[in-house]
Design a protein around this motif. Structure first.
Motif, PDB file in Angstrom:
ATOM      1  N   GLU A  19     -35.683  -2.135  -9.060  1.00  0.00           N
ATOM      2  CA  GLU A  19     -34.614  -2.170  -9.857  1.00  0.00           C
ATOM      3  C   GLU A  19     -33.291  -1.636  -9.223  1.00  0.00           C
ATOM      4  OE1 GLU A  19     -33.584   0.172 -14.167  1.00  0.00           O
ATOM      5  OE2 GLU A  19     -35.469   0.243 -13.378  1.00  0.00           O
ATOM      6  N   TYR A  20     -33.499  -0.533  -8.854  1.00  0.00           N
ATOM      7  CA  TYR A  20     -32.285   0.252  -8.210  1.00  0.00           C
ATOM      8  C   TYR A  20     -31.465  -0.419  -6.966  1.00  0.00           C
ATOM      9  CZ  TYR A  20     -32.813   3.749 -11.778  1.00  0.00           C
ATOM     10  OH  TYR A  20     -32.617   4.532 -13.088  1.00  0.00           O
ATOM     11  N   VAL A  21     -32.402  -0.872  -6.169  1.00  0.00           N
ATOM     12  CA  VAL A  21     -31.917  -1.472  -4.677  1.00  0.00           C
ATOM     13  C   VAL A  21     -31.495  -2.665  -4.923  1.00  0.00           C
ATOM     14  CG1 VAL A  21     -34.046  -2.398  -3.885  1.00  0.00           C
ATOM     15  CG2 VAL A  21     -32.215  -1.334  -2.286  1.00  0.00           C
ATOM     16  N   SER A  22     -31.661  -3.571  -5.860  1.00  0.00           N
ATOM     17  CA  SER A  22     -31.185  -5.081  -5.763  1.00  0.00           C
ATOM     18  C   SER A  22     -29.576  -5.105  -5.778  1.00  0.00           C
ATOM     19  CB  SER A  22     -31.639  -5.607  -7.081  1.00  0.00           C
ATOM     20  OG  SER A  22     -32.999  -5.621  -7.253  1.00  0.00           O
ATOM     21  N   ASP A  23     -28.950  -6.191  -5.495  1.00  0.00           N
ATOM     22  CA  ASP A  23     -27.937  -6.316  -5.412  1.00  0.00           C
ATOM     23  C   ASP A  23     -26.927  -5.441  -4.413  1.00  0.00           C
ATOM     24  OD1 ASP A  23     -28.227  -8.295  -7.250  1.00  0.00           O
ATOM     25  OD2 ASP A  23     -27.902  -6.882  -8.983  1.00  0.00           O
ATOM     26  N   HIS A  24     -27.533  -4.879  -3.460  1.00  0.00           N
ATOM     27  CA  HIS A  24     -26.847  -4.321  -2.421  1.00  0.00           C
ATOM     28  C   HIS A  24     -26.933  -4.849  -0.874  1.00  0.00           C
ATOM     29  CE1 HIS A  24     -27.046  -1.416  -5.638  1.00  0.00           C
ATOM     30  NE2 HIS A  24     -26.047  -0.704  -5.244  1.00  0.00           N
ATOM     31  N   LYS A  25     -25.992  -4.809  -0.041  1.00  0.00           N
ATOM     32  CA  LYS A  25     -26.038  -5.390   1.231  1.00  0.00           C
ATOM     33  C   LYS A  25     -26.643  -4.485   2.279  1.00  0.00           C
ATOM     34  CE  LYS A  25     -23.471  -7.893   4.427  1.00  0.00           C
ATOM     35  NZ  LYS A  25     -22.197  -8.821   5.134  1.00  0.00           N
ATOM     36  N   ILE A  26     -26.568  -3.170   2.112  1.00  0.00           N
ATOM     37  CA  ILE A  26     -27.136  -2.303   3.156  1.00  0.00           C
ATOM     38  C   ILE A  26     -27.780  -1.086   2.574  1.00  0.00           C
ATOM     39  CG2 ILE A  26     -26.779  -1.207   5.224  1.00  0.00           C
ATOM     40  CD1 ILE A  26     -24.169  -2.455   5.525  1.00  0.00           C
ATOM     41  N   ALA A  27     -28.704  -0.523   2.959  1.00  0.00           N
ATOM     42  CA  ALA A  27     -29.277   0.663   2.269  1.00  0.00           C
ATOM     43  C   ALA A  27     -29.416   1.984   3.265  1.00  0.00           C
ATOM     44  CB  ALA A  27     -30.748   0.580   1.822  1.00  0.00           C
ATOM     45  N   ILE A  28     -29.179   3.052   2.678  1.00  0.00           N
ATOM     46  CA  ILE A  28     -29.485   4.367   3.604  1.00  0.00           C
ATOM     47  C   ILE A  28     -30.548   5.179   2.984  1.00  0.00           C
ATOM     48  CG2 ILE A  28     -28.362   6.550   4.524  1.00  0.00           C
ATOM     49  CD1 ILE A  28     -25.581   5.071   3.967  1.00  0.00           C
TER      50      ILE A  28
ATOM     51  N   GLU B 152     -39.910  -0.928   2.553  1.00  0.00           N
ATOM     52  CA  GLU B 152     -40.888  -2.167   2.183  1.00  0.00           C
ATOM     53  C   GLU B 152     -39.821  -3.223   0.989  1.00  0.00           C
ATOM     54  OE1 GLU B 152     -44.643  -1.172   0.865  1.00  0.00           O
ATOM     55  OE2 GLU B 152     -45.211  -0.114   2.710  1.00  0.00           O
ATOM     56  N   VAL B 153     -39.393  -2.669   0.069  1.00  0.00           N
ATOM     57  CA  VAL B 153     -38.773  -3.312  -0.740  1.00  0.00           C
ATOM     58  C   VAL B 153     -37.409  -3.888  -0.229  1.00  0.00           C
ATOM     59  CG1 VAL B 153     -37.459  -3.278  -2.970  1.00  0.00           C
ATOM     60  CG2 VAL B 153     -39.626  -1.953  -2.796  1.00  0.00           C
ATOM     61  N   CYS B 154     -36.668  -3.056   0.627  1.00  0.00           N
ATOM     62  CA  CYS B 154     -35.753  -3.639   1.080  1.00  0.00           C
ATOM     63  C   CYS B 154     -35.702  -4.683   2.266  1.00  0.00           C
ATOM     64  CB  CYS B 154     -34.761  -2.173   2.051  1.00  0.00           C
ATOM     65  SG  CYS B 154     -34.002  -1.147   0.720  1.00  0.00           S
ATOM     66  N   GLN B 155     -37.208  -4.562   2.748  1.00  0.00           N
ATOM     67  CA  GLN B 155     -37.337  -5.720   3.676  1.00  0.00           C
ATOM     68  C   GLN B 155     -37.431  -6.852   2.913  1.00  0.00           C
ATOM     69  OE1 GLN B 155     -40.295  -3.440   6.379  1.00  0.00           O
ATOM     70  NE2 GLN B 155     -38.995  -4.120   7.937  1.00  0.00           N
ATOM     71  N   GLU B 156     -38.158  -6.717   1.981  1.00  0.00           N
ATOM     72  CA  GLU B 156     -38.484  -8.057   1.266  1.00  0.00           C
ATOM     73  C   GLU B 156     -37.252  -8.608   0.661  1.00  0.00           C
ATOM     74  OE1 GLU B 156     -41.016  -6.574  -2.221  1.00  0.00           O
ATOM     75  OE2 GLU B 156     -42.659  -6.075  -0.733  1.00  0.00           O
ATOM     76  N   LYS B 157     -36.283  -7.878   0.232  1.00  0.00           N
ATOM     77  CA  LYS B 157     -34.899  -8.203  -0.082  1.00  0.00           C
ATOM     78  C   LYS B 157     -33.889  -8.379   0.626  1.00  0.00           C
ATOM     79  CE  LYS B 157     -35.481  -6.277  -4.741  1.00  0.00           C
ATOM     80  NZ  LYS B 157     -35.387  -7.588  -5.569  1.00  0.00           N
ATOM     81  N   ASN B 158     -34.359  -8.560   2.084  1.00  0.00           N
ATOM     82  CA  ASN B 158     -33.474  -8.719   3.276  1.00  0.00           C
ATOM     83  C   ASN B 158     -32.241  -7.536   3.457  1.00  0.00           C
ATOM     84  OD1 ASN B 158     -33.040 -10.408   5.458  1.00  0.00           O
ATOM     85  ND2 ASN B 158     -31.334 -11.219   4.394  1.00  0.00           N
ATOM     86  N   ILE B 159     -32.712  -6.502   3.139  1.00  0.00           N
ATOM     87  CA  ILE B 159     -31.667  -5.395   3.209  1.00  0.00           C
ATOM     88  C   ILE B 159     -31.942  -4.578   4.200  1.00  0.00           C
ATOM     89  CG2 ILE B 159     -30.522  -3.247   1.964  1.00  0.00           C
ATOM     90  CD1 ILE B 159     -31.155  -4.567  -0.645  1.00  0.00           C
ATOM     91  N   PRO B 160     -30.809  -4.352   5.413  1.00  0.00           N
ATOM     92  CA  PRO B 160     -31.295  -3.391   6.450  1.00  0.00           C
ATOM     93  C   PRO B 160     -31.116  -1.931   6.170  1.00  0.00           C
ATOM     94  CG  PRO B 160     -29.270  -4.490   6.631  1.00  0.00           C
ATOM     95  CD  PRO B 160     -29.645  -5.161   5.633  1.00  0.00           C
ATOM     96  N   VAL B 161     -31.912  -1.191   6.512  1.00  0.00           N
ATOM     97  CA  VAL B 161     -32.028   0.361   6.064  1.00  0.00           C
ATOM     98  C   VAL B 161     -31.851   1.500   7.197  1.00  0.00           C
ATOM     99  CG1 VAL B 161     -33.347   2.145   4.713  1.00  0.00           C
ATOM    100  CG2 VAL B 161     -33.800  -0.455   4.291  1.00  0.00           C
ATOM    101  N   LEU B 162     -30.593   2.126   6.792  1.00  0.00           N
ATOM    102  CA  LEU B 162     -30.427   3.017   8.093  1.00  0.00           C
ATOM    103  C   LEU B 162     -31.332   4.550   7.460  1.00  0.00           C
ATOM    104  CD1 LEU B 162     -27.976   1.451   8.057  1.00  0.00           C
ATOM    105  CD2 LEU B 162     -26.592   3.212   8.570  1.00  0.00           C
ATOM    106  N   HIS B 163     -31.873   5.225   8.689  1.00  0.00           N
ATOM    107  CA  HIS B 163     -32.655   6.417   8.504  1.00  0.00           C
ATOM    108  C   HIS B 163     -31.895   7.339   9.354  1.00  0.00           C
ATOM    109  CE1 HIS B 163     -36.389   5.540   6.450  1.00  0.00           C
ATOM    110  NE2 HIS B 163     -36.313   4.443   6.757  1.00  0.00           N
TER     111      HIS B 163
END
Length: 251
Positions: free
Chosen positions: A106-115, A130-141
Motif C-alpha cells: 500500500e505505501y510503496v506503490s507509485d514511487h520510482k525509487i525506494a530507500i 521483495e515488494v519493490c522488486q515486484e513493482k519494478n522499484i530499485p532499492v537503495l540500502h
C-alpha cells in the motif's frame, strides 16, 4: 541568477533538475534516512514520502538529523518540519507508523525509487525489497560503518540481499558488512578496520545496536543522493552483489 538550484549548474542540466524534482522517492526509516532526505532535498528531489513510527531519542543525536528539542517527538513530524524549513514548497508526505508485511504494498506503490533504511529486527526489510522488486522499484540500502559509508542497490531484475544468507542464519546488517569485507579481501583490497570493528561489536555482552558515527551518516547520504540522481536520470550504477564503499581509512 539567484534561484534555488542555480549553484547546481554544470553538474545538473535544467532537464535533469526537472526530472529529479518530479521523481517520487519512498524513504523507509527516518534514522539514517533523515540525513539522506535532507541531502536529496537540497539537490532537488522535492517529492519525498517518509515512513517511520519511532520517536527521537538522545542517542540519535550523534548521527541523525534531529536536535535536542526534537527528543520524544515523532521522527517523521520532526523531519518534515526540518525539510519544509529548507523548501516550503516541497511535497513531503509522512506516515507515522511502522511498515508491516500487510501494509508494504500500500505505501510503496507509485514511487520510482525506494530507500530501505529499516532496522533488520524482523523480516520486514526483506519483504520490503521483495515488494519493490515486484513493482519494478530499485532499492537503495545504506549502512553506517562509523568511519565509512556502504551502499548497495537492489534492482528489480537482480539478486536480493537474502541470496547471501548462510544456512540457519537470518540476514541482518552485520551479515551485509561481513559480506562486503569478504568481497574486498577477495579482490585484494582489504579494509582491516571494518573487521576490527565487527570483532569488537560481536564481543559486546549486551544486545545493543551497532555503533555508528555522524561521519558515515553524511557520507552515506551523499552516496545515496548521487545514486538517486543516477537512477532518476537513467545513468549506469552498480547493483548488488556489487556495492559502493566510501572512506579515507585506507589512505
Amino acid at each position: 541568477m539567484n534561484t534555488r538550484y542555480s549553484r547546481n549548474r554544470i553538474y545538473l542540466s535544467p532537464e535533469e533538475q526537472k526530472t529529479i524534482k518530479d521523481c517520487p522517492i519512498f524513504l523507509a526509516g527516518a534514522g539514517i534516512g533523515s540525513v539522506i532526505a535532507e541531502c536529496a532535498l537540497r539537490v532537488g528531489f522535492e517529492n519525498i514520502t517518509i515512513i517511520d513510527g519511532d520517536q527521537v531519542e538522545m542517542s540519535n543525536l550523534n548521527r541523525q538529523n534531529y536536535t535536542q528539542e526534537d527528543i520524544s517527538t515523532d521522527k517523521v513530524n520532526a523531519l518534515k518540519k526540518r525539510l519544509l524549513s529548507i523548501n516550503k514548497n516541497a511535497n513531503i508526505k509522512i506516515h507515522n507508523c511502522f511498515l508491516t508485511p500487510d501494509n508494504v504494498k500500500e505505501y510503496v506503490s507509485d514511487h520510482k525509487i525506494a530507500i530501505n533504511a529499516l532496522d533488520f529486527s524482523s523480516d520486514v526489510p526483506l519483504i520490503f525489497d521483495e515488494v519493490c522488486q515486484e513493482k519494478n522499484i530499485p532499492v537503495l540500502h545504506p549502512y553506517n560503518l562509523g568511519w565509512g559509508g556502504l551502499v548497495t542497490v537492489i534492482s528489480p531484475e537482480d539478486l536480493a540481499l537474502n541470496s547471501i544468507e548462510k544456512p540457519g542464519q537470518k540476514f541482518n546488517e552485520v551479515k551485509m558488512v561481513e559480506y562486503a569485507s569478504s568481497y574486498l579481501k577477495f579482490w585484494r583490497t582489504p579494509h582491516d578496520w571494518i573487521d576490527e570493528a565487527l570483532e569488537k561489536y560481536m564481543k559486546e555482552k549486551s544486545v545493543i545496536p551497532p555503533p555508528q558515527l555522524s561521519i558515515a551518516s553524511w557520507t552515506v547520504a551523499a552516496m545515496c543522493t548521487h545514486l538517486l540522481f543516477n537512477i532518476a536520470t537513467n545513468k549506469e550504477i552498480k547493483k548488488f552483489p556489487k556495492f559502493y564503499l566510501s572512506t579515507i581509512m585506507n589512505e
